[in-house]
Motif scaffolding. Structure first.
Motif, mmCIF file in Angstrom:
data_model
loop_
_atom_site.group_PDB
_atom_site.id
_atom_site.type_symbol
_atom_site.label_atom_id
_atom_site.label_comp_id
_atom_site.label_asym_id
_atom_site.label_seq_id
_atom_site.Cartn_x
_atom_site.Cartn_y
_atom_site.Cartn_z
ATOM 1 N N VAL A 20 -28.926 -18.770 19.481
ATOM 2 C CA VAL A 20 -27.912 -17.883 18.907
ATOM 3 C C VAL A 20 -26.773 -18.713 18.313
ATOM 4 C CG1 VAL A 20 -26.176 -16.121 19.436
ATOM 5 C CG2 VAL A 20 -28.470 -15.963 20.438
ATOM 6 N N ASP A 21 -26.349 -18.364 17.105
ATOM 7 C CA ASP A 21 -25.164 -18.968 16.499
ATOM 8 C C ASP A 21 -23.952 -18.185 17.004
ATOM 9 O OD1 ASP A 21 -23.136 -19.993 14.985
ATOM 10 O OD2 ASP A 21 -24.026 -19.507 13.034
ATOM 11 N N LYS A 22 -23.218 -18.797 17.938
ATOM 12 C CA LYS A 22 -22.136 -18.059 18.600
ATOM 13 C C LYS A 22 -21.038 -17.640 17.634
ATOM 14 C CE LYS A 22 -19.982 -22.348 20.283
ATOM 15 N NZ LYS A 22 -19.593 -23.099 21.498
ATOM 16 N N LYS A 23 -20.892 -18.352 16.517
ATOM 17 C CA LYS A 23 -19.869 -17.989 15.538
ATOM 18 C C LYS A 23 -20.225 -16.704 14.792
ATOM 19 C CE LYS A 23 -20.295 -21.976 13.624
ATOM 20 N NZ LYS A 23 -20.169 -23.131 12.695
ATOM 21 N N SER A 24 -21.510 -16.328 14.826
ATOM 22 C CA SER A 24 -21.951 -15.162 14.053
ATOM 23 C C SER A 24 -21.967 -13.866 14.856
ATOM 24 C CB SER A 24 -23.356 -15.427 13.504
ATOM 25 O OG SER A 24 -24.307 -15.460 14.569
ATOM 26 N N ILE A 25 -21.626 -13.926 16.149
ATOM 27 C CA ILE A 25 -21.758 -12.750 17.018
ATOM 28 C C ILE A 25 -20.770 -11.659 16.602
ATOM 29 C CG2 ILE A 25 -21.592 -11.895 19.391
ATOM 30 C CD1 ILE A 25 -22.345 -14.711 20.320
ATOM 31 N N GLN A 26 -21.291 -10.448 16.447
ATOM 32 C CA GLN A 26 -20.465 -9.274 16.159
ATOM 33 C C GLN A 26 -20.816 -8.173 17.156
ATOM 34 O OE1 GLN A 26 -20.284 -8.283 11.786
ATOM 35 N NE2 GLN A 26 -21.881 -9.857 11.687
ATOM 36 N N VAL A 27 -19.786 -7.471 17.638
ATOM 37 C CA VAL A 27 -19.989 -6.398 18.611
ATOM 38 C C VAL A 27 -19.302 -5.131 18.101
ATOM 39 C CG1 VAL A 27 -19.654 -5.645 20.996
ATOM 40 C CG2 VAL A 27 -20.040 -8.067 20.498
ATOM 41 N N LYS A 28 -19.986 -4.016 18.207
ATOM 42 C CA LYS A 28 -19.408 -2.736 17.799
ATOM 43 C C LYS A 28 -19.527 -1.735 18.945
ATOM 44 C CE LYS A 28 -19.728 0.900 14.288
ATOM 45 N NZ LYS A 28 -20.469 1.393 13.098
ATOM 46 N N ILE A 29 -18.364 -1.303 19.473
ATOM 47 C CA ILE A 29 -18.312 -0.283 20.524
ATOM 48 C C ILE A 29 -17.159 0.662 20.185
ATOM 49 C CG2 ILE A 29 -18.304 0.171 23.006
ATOM 50 C CD1 ILE A 29 -18.720 -2.794 23.492
ATOM 51 N N ASN A 30 -17.431 1.925 20.079
ATOM 52 C CA ASN A 30 -16.386 2.907 19.771
ATOM 53 C C ASN A 30 -15.601 3.276 21.024
ATOM 54 O OD1 ASN A 30 -17.106 3.059 17.040
ATOM 55 N ND2 ASN A 30 -18.662 4.618 17.446
ATOM 56 N N ASN A 31 -14.291 3.503 20.828
ATOM 57 C CA ASN A 31 -13.401 3.992 21.888
ATOM 58 C C ASN A 31 -13.259 3.020 23.064
ATOM 59 O OD1 ASN A 31 -13.124 6.491 20.455
ATOM 60 N ND2 ASN A 31 -15.074 7.162 21.351
ATOM 61 N N VAL A 32 -13.483 1.741 22.799
ATOM 62 C CA VAL A 32 -13.382 0.720 23.838
ATOM 63 C C VAL A 32 -12.691 -0.497 23.241
ATOM 64 C CG1 VAL A 32 -14.707 -0.916 25.229
ATOM 65 C CG2 VAL A 32 -15.385 1.474 25.191
ATOM 66 N N GLU A 33 -11.829 -1.124 24.039
ATOM 67 C CA GLU A 33 -11.157 -2.341 23.594
ATOM 68 C C GLU A 33 -11.989 -3.560 23.977
ATOM 69 O OE1 GLU A 33 -7.195 -5.027 24.600
ATOM 70 O OE2 GLU A 33 -7.267 -2.918 25.238
ATOM 71 N N ILE A 34 -12.327 -4.387 22.974
ATOM 72 C CA ILE A 34 -13.079 -5.621 23.220
ATOM 73 C C ILE A 34 -12.079 -6.760 23.396
ATOM 74 C CG2 ILE A 34 -14.795 -7.227 22.293
ATOM 75 C CD1 ILE A 34 -15.923 -4.895 20.659
ATOM 76 N N GLN A 35 -12.100 -7.381 24.556
ATOM 77 C CA GLN A 35 -11.147 -8.447 24.855
ATOM 78 C C GLN A 35 -11.682 -9.833 24.510
ATOM 79 O OE1 GLN A 35 -9.941 -7.972 28.950
ATOM 80 N NE2 GLN A 35 -8.553 -6.281 28.478
ATOM 81 N N SER A 36 -12.958 -10.087 24.746
ATOM 82 C CA SER A 36 -13.525 -11.398 24.429
ATOM 83 C C SER A 36 -15.038 -11.298 24.342
ATOM 84 C CB SER A 36 -13.133 -12.445 25.476
ATOM 85 O OG SER A 36 -13.705 -12.115 26.739
ATOM 86 N N VAL A 37 -15.614 -12.247 23.612
ATOM 87 C CA VAL A 37 -17.072 -12.342 23.471
ATOM 88 C C VAL A 37 -17.452 -13.817 23.623
ATOM 89 C CG1 VAL A 37 -19.085 -11.982 21.989
ATOM 90 C CG2 VAL A 37 -17.162 -10.366 21.891
ATOM 91 N N ILE B 267 -19.565 -9.821 27.064
ATOM 92 C CA ILE B 267 -18.577 -9.024 26.322
ATOM 93 C C ILE B 267 -17.601 -8.426 27.335
ATOM 94 C CG2 ILE B 267 -18.224 -7.160 24.672
ATOM 95 C CD1 ILE B 267 -21.229 -7.399 24.005
ATOM 96 N N LYS B 268 -16.364 -8.897 27.304
ATOM 97 C CA LYS B 268 -15.348 -8.378 28.211
ATOM 98 C C LYS B 268 -14.639 -7.222 27.518
ATOM 99 C CE LYS B 268 -11.427 -9.808 31.088
ATOM 100 N NZ LYS B 268 -10.517 -10.930 31.431
ATOM 101 N N ILE B 269 -14.634 -6.041 28.163
ATOM 102 C CA ILE B 269 -14.067 -4.846 27.544
ATOM 103 C C ILE B 269 -13.123 -4.136 28.507
ATOM 104 C CG2 ILE B 269 -16.089 -4.487 26.061
ATOM 105 C CD1 ILE B 269 -17.011 -2.319 28.033
ATOM 106 N N THR B 270 -12.306 -3.269 27.943
ATOM 107 C CA THR B 270 -11.429 -2.386 28.722
ATOM 108 C C THR B 270 -11.606 -0.961 28.209
ATOM 109 O OG1 THR B 270 -9.800 -4.144 29.027
ATOM 110 C CG2 THR B 270 -9.064 -1.889 29.399
ATOM 111 N N SER B 271 -11.848 -0.034 29.129
ATOM 112 C CA SER B 271 -12.029 1.371 28.753
ATOM 113 C C SER B 271 -11.036 2.239 29.511
ATOM 114 C CB SER B 271 -13.465 1.818 29.055
ATOM 115 O OG SER B 271 -13.644 3.182 28.763
#
Length: 624
Positions: free
Chosen positions: A61-78, A197-201
């Motif tokens: 995996v190319d870590k620079k290319s990682i994209q995450v999509k989650i609705n109604n959730v705050e993404i803190q780190s990947v 993926i660290k998130i806050t809900s």
């Protein structure tokens, strides 16, 4: 106080929930030298801070290319890391082959033990065949001893022969399975990849999580099947993708697409060189360069050939792979200068192009052997175990078509695709879900079939080669979004050979060489009776006369272009004059002579090329 803060920090860290997420690849876009994959999973998310841990991913995996999509959730780190405690899972097919290999090795060992026992018995019998002692040797005793020895030695030799034959057969089976394993799988072990993926809900919800990233060790390059029944029929072009998917993760029923984006006897027609004439200069030399490059790729560590290694013309989409002996053959355009060689677990290298590349050695990538692993607050260097030698007996990657390459040219056997033209690239999307296991194999997928009206012209430069080439000229070729690539040529229901589609040098029309047509013959010879040398004053004159005869043995009328040349003088005191009876059209800048005409069936045409060179006496020019 310090102890309290540390305890508080540890307690807070323990309060963060870590949820393991297993997922599958749902979509994959294969680029020329990588791929973008997408995973989507509905996940129940609890209120508060938590970590979603996507497991069993590719280690590339190319870590620079990682994209995450989650609705109604705050993404803190990947974050991405490799898990060296869990290695990529072997397929059931690989396990079956390895179990067969292990059983064969065990059986060979047992049979070798039996053979050693028989050899010992033969040796013992031979060493004790002499009769010793004081006993009286009667005829009966001698006969009995002789019969016993003869019977025993015969039985043992038969056992020895049978065991050797059986071991030889088992060794052949072992070699075949080794080749099969190496053809389909990489012997080395690789860790699995994991994305955190660290998130806050603010509430407990169930939402789809879409994860997109690029992976290496996936690539494709285009090749073509070009077919025509005859010069009165349209031209059929089958656009094929040659795919290699070795990301260590199987793609099962994915939405697959291919993008042009980039995170034997040659059928190539010769080109005349300008013939500059000066004192002591010789005419241009034509060595019939084929535009074809060959060589062999090896592992530097053990000098073993590498089957399935990628060979790519740098800066293009023209590619090929090595066979079971590590050998490769690839067509290259005239302006190509370098080839790029790559193989899973090895460092890629670039080499300048020569007609014979000789031996190319790839070096193992130490980054795949040694990684820095973080454990708690400590770092330690963890080295992988014995990765094993690459097998000496390699097998070529087998192209899986699922189609007949010599079908009727009018038959569209391509997998249904949807073509999308982007601003800077073109992509072909396979309409139905497709499965690509991770392996060493090349998969050949026919993406699109085009049928176009073409203009057919025969083309010959008899000075270079006494053959006529059939050229198909396509207009509006840009609509097909062709990339550079090798093409298999089929004409009049016969495989002719391979050619090269070079779209970079094409302008208004695209010319494709369909190879040599033996039904159109051509000859060129110098007429000695008309070749003279004489002195006029302080000048020397030389005449040259050549006769060119072309014959159409086909049942159809053909259009043909013949090229020849006269030398170009580089000094004022040297003059070159074309005889007025030479009917070809002269290009005064290059010295090229061109004849364009139509030739009816079973007819022939004769052309004479005559020119005179005058230069000062006492000097020498080379005309032949």
């Amino acid at each position: 106080m310090l102890l309290f803060i540390l305890s508080f920090t540890i307690c807070n860290a323990q309060d963060i929930i870590e949820k393991k997420v297993t997922s599958t690849v749902s979509k994959a876009t294969v680029f020329l030298n990588s791929a973008q994959v997408t995973r989507t999973k509905n996940i129940a998310i609890t209120k508060g801070v938590q970590i979603l841990k996507f497991i069993d991913l590719s280690p590339f995996v190319d870590k620079k290319s990682i994209q995450v999509k989650i609705n109604n959730v705050e993404i803190q780190s990947v974050n991405f890391q490799k898990n060296y405690q869990k290695f990529s899972t072997k397929s059931e097919q690989q396990k079956t082959f390895e179990n067969q290999l292990e059983a064969l090795i065990l059986q060979i060992k047992k049979e070798n033990i039996n053979l050693n026992i028989v050899n010992e018995e033969i040796s013992f019998l031979k060493s004790n065949k002499n009769i010793k002692g004081n006993q009286t040797l009667t005829g009966v005793v001698f006969r009995d001893v002789k019969q016993y020895y003869s019977s025993q030695i015969k039985t043992l030799y038969n056992k020895q022969f049978t065991l050797k034959a059986k071991i030889k057969t088992l060794e052949k089976e072992k070699t075949a399975i080794k080749k099969q394993i190496n053809d389909m799988f990489v012997e080395k072990e690789f860790p699995t990849g994991e994305i955190f993926i660290k998130i806050t809900s603010s509430s407990s919800i169930k939402v789809p999580v879409t994860l997109t990233y690029n992976v290496a060790n996936v690539s494709w390059y285009p090749t073509y099947d070009i077919k025509s029944k005859d010069i009165d029929s349209p031209l059929t072009i089958v656009y094929k993708a040659n795919v290699k998917q070795n990301s260590k993760v199987n793609w099962t029923n994915v939405k697959l697409s291919f993008s042009s984006a980039n995170p034997s006897k040659s059928t190539k027609v010769g080109v005349l060189k300008p013939y500059f004439l000066d004192y002591g200069t010789r005419p241009p030399v034509y060595n019939n360069k084929t535009g074809e490059v060959t060589g062999t790729v090896y592992s530097r560590e053990d000098n073993a050939p590498l089957p399935g290694a990628n060979v790519l013309v740098k800066g293009t989409s023209i590619g090929s792979t090595t066979d079971f002996d590590g050998k490769f053959t690839i067509k290259v355009p005239d302006n190509a200068t370098e080839l790029v060689f790559s193989y899973l677990g090895y460092l890629p290298i670039t080499r300048r192009i020569t007609s014979n590349m000789g031996s190319i050695f790839l070096t193992e990538d130490n980054n795949t052997l040694e990684e820095i692993v973080v454990t708690g607050y400590a770092t330690k260097k963890q080295k992988k175990g014995n990765l094993g030698k690459v097998l000496q007996d390699k097998t070529a990657a087998v192209a899986i078509r699922g189609i007949n390459s010599i079908n009727d040219p009018e038959t569209d056997y391509a997998i249904p695709t949807a073509k999308t033209e982007n601003q800077t690239s073109v992509s072909f999307e396979i309409v139905k879900p497709y499965t690509l296991p991770s392996s060493n194999k090349d998969y050949v997928i026919a993406m699109k079939t085009y049928t176009n009206t073409a203009e057919y012209t025969y083309y010959s430069i008899p000075k270079i080669e006494k053959n006529t080439f059939l050229i198909a000229t396509l207009k509006d070729w840009e609509k097909m979004n062709l990339l550079e690539g090798e093409a298999n040529i089929y004409f009049e229901d016969t495989f002719i050979g391979t050619s090269l589609i070079d779209t970079r040098s094409a302008e208004k029309v695209l010319e494709i060489s369909l190879g040599i047509d033996k039904n159109v013959t051509i000859s060129r010879k110098k007429l000695k009776d008309f070749t003279t040398k004489q002195f006029i004053g302080n000048k020397k004159e030389e005449d040259r006369t050549y006769q060119i005869i072309v014959k159409n043995n086909k049942q159809q009328e053909i259009n043909i272009t013949i090229l020849d040349q006269i030398p170009i003088a580089k000094r004022e005191e040297i003059t070159v004059t074309l005889d007025e009876n030479s009917s070809g059209k002269l290009n005064k800048k290059t010295g090229e002579i061109k004849w364009n005409f139509t030739l009816k069936p079973k007819n022939s045409k004769t052309m004479n090329l005559k020119y005179r060179v005058r230069y000062p006496k006492g000097f020498k020019v080379f005309l032949d």
